[in-house]
Motif scaffolding. Structure first.
Motif, PDB file in Angstrom:
ATOM      1  N   ALA A  69       0.836  -1.208   0.000  1.00  0.00           N
ATOM      2  CA  ALA A  69       0.000   0.000   0.000  1.00  0.00           C
ATOM      3  C   ALA A  69       0.868   1.254   0.000  1.00  0.00           C
ATOM      4  N   LEU A  70       1.915   1.238   0.807  1.00  0.00           N
ATOM      5  CA  LEU A  70       2.810   2.385   0.867  1.00  0.00           C
ATOM      6  C   LEU A  70       3.484   2.634  -0.482  1.00  0.00           C
ATOM      7  N   ALA A  71       3.932   1.573  -1.125  1.00  0.00           N
ATOM      8  CA  ALA A  71       4.667   1.697  -2.385  1.00  0.00           C
ATOM      9  C   ALA A  71       3.845   2.365  -3.485  1.00  0.00           C
ATOM     10  N   VAL A  72       2.552   2.123  -3.509  1.00  0.00           N
ATOM     11  CA  VAL A  72       1.717   2.688  -4.583  1.00  0.00           C
ATOM     12  C   VAL A  72       0.898   3.891  -4.125  1.00  0.00           C
ATOM     13  N   SER A  73       1.133   4.375  -2.919  1.00  0.00           N
ATOM     14  CA  SER A  73       0.323   5.464  -2.367  1.00  0.00           C
ATOM     15  C   SER A  73       0.625   6.824  -2.981  1.00  0.00           C
ATOM     16  N   GLY A  74       1.834   6.994  -3.491  1.00  0.00           N
ATOM     17  CA  GLY A  74       2.235   8.312  -3.966  1.00  0.00           C
ATOM     18  C   GLY A  74       2.646   9.228  -2.824  1.00  0.00           C
TER      19      GLY A  74
END
Length: 165
Positions: free
Chosen positions: A119-124
């Motif tokens: 989730a963190l990696a694709v959160s922006g």
């Protein structure tokens, strides 16, 4: 000679994300401690793995934890898996690892997908520093107090939310 507890990451959604090392581990252990045996059975069937399973989840973790540890102490190897992702992260597997530590049982991690990091990696959002708060309380006052305590936090924050029924 005591066995080993393998903390084994499982796919978050795509069964192809199970690592070759995780497959080898699930094939080699004597039994599997699963959060939901029905979910784990689908994973095992996909890879043609046949292993006995012990149900291990929030409401039976004390009793089953003792049973699992006793089997490991007798020389059996066990893999603990969750429904999706890395066991022991906001998950009752944390208690099993603590119990193993208290009893001197070796634990080995077999890394796998993590919902938090995915989730963190694709959160922006900023990923250099972040805080993971796990599941918020369902009690409205506790939840509000917890969120207020984080009001001045400048790092990216990640929360889990329990599914609504």
């Amino acid at each position: 000679m005591s066995g080993i507890l393998y903390v084994t990451g499982t796919p978050i959604g795509n069964l192809s994300d199970l690592s070759p090392r995780a497959v080898e581990t699930l094939e080699s252990v004597d039994f599997i401690a699963a959060e939901d045996t029905r979910v784990t059975l689908k994973l095992l069937n996909h890879f043609g793995i046949k292993k006995p399973m012990v149900s291990y989840f929030e409401h039976n973790k004390r009793e089953r934890g003792e049973i699992i540890c006793a089997r490991i102490e007798q020389g059996e190897n066990c893999a603990i898996v969750t429904d999706a992702g890395m066991p022991c992260i906001s998950d009752p597997g944390e208690d099993l690892v603590k119990l193993c530590e208290e009893r001197g049982i070796k634990t080995v991690v077999i890394p796998g997908p993590s919902a938090v990091i995915s989730a963190l990696a694709v959160s922006g959002l900023s990923t250099g520093r972040f805080t993971f708060e796990g599941f918020l309380s369902v009690n409205k006052k506790s939840r509000t107090d917890h969120l207020k305590s984080l009001a001045n936090e400048h790092r990216t924050m990640i929360f889990y939310e329990a599914p609504h029924k």
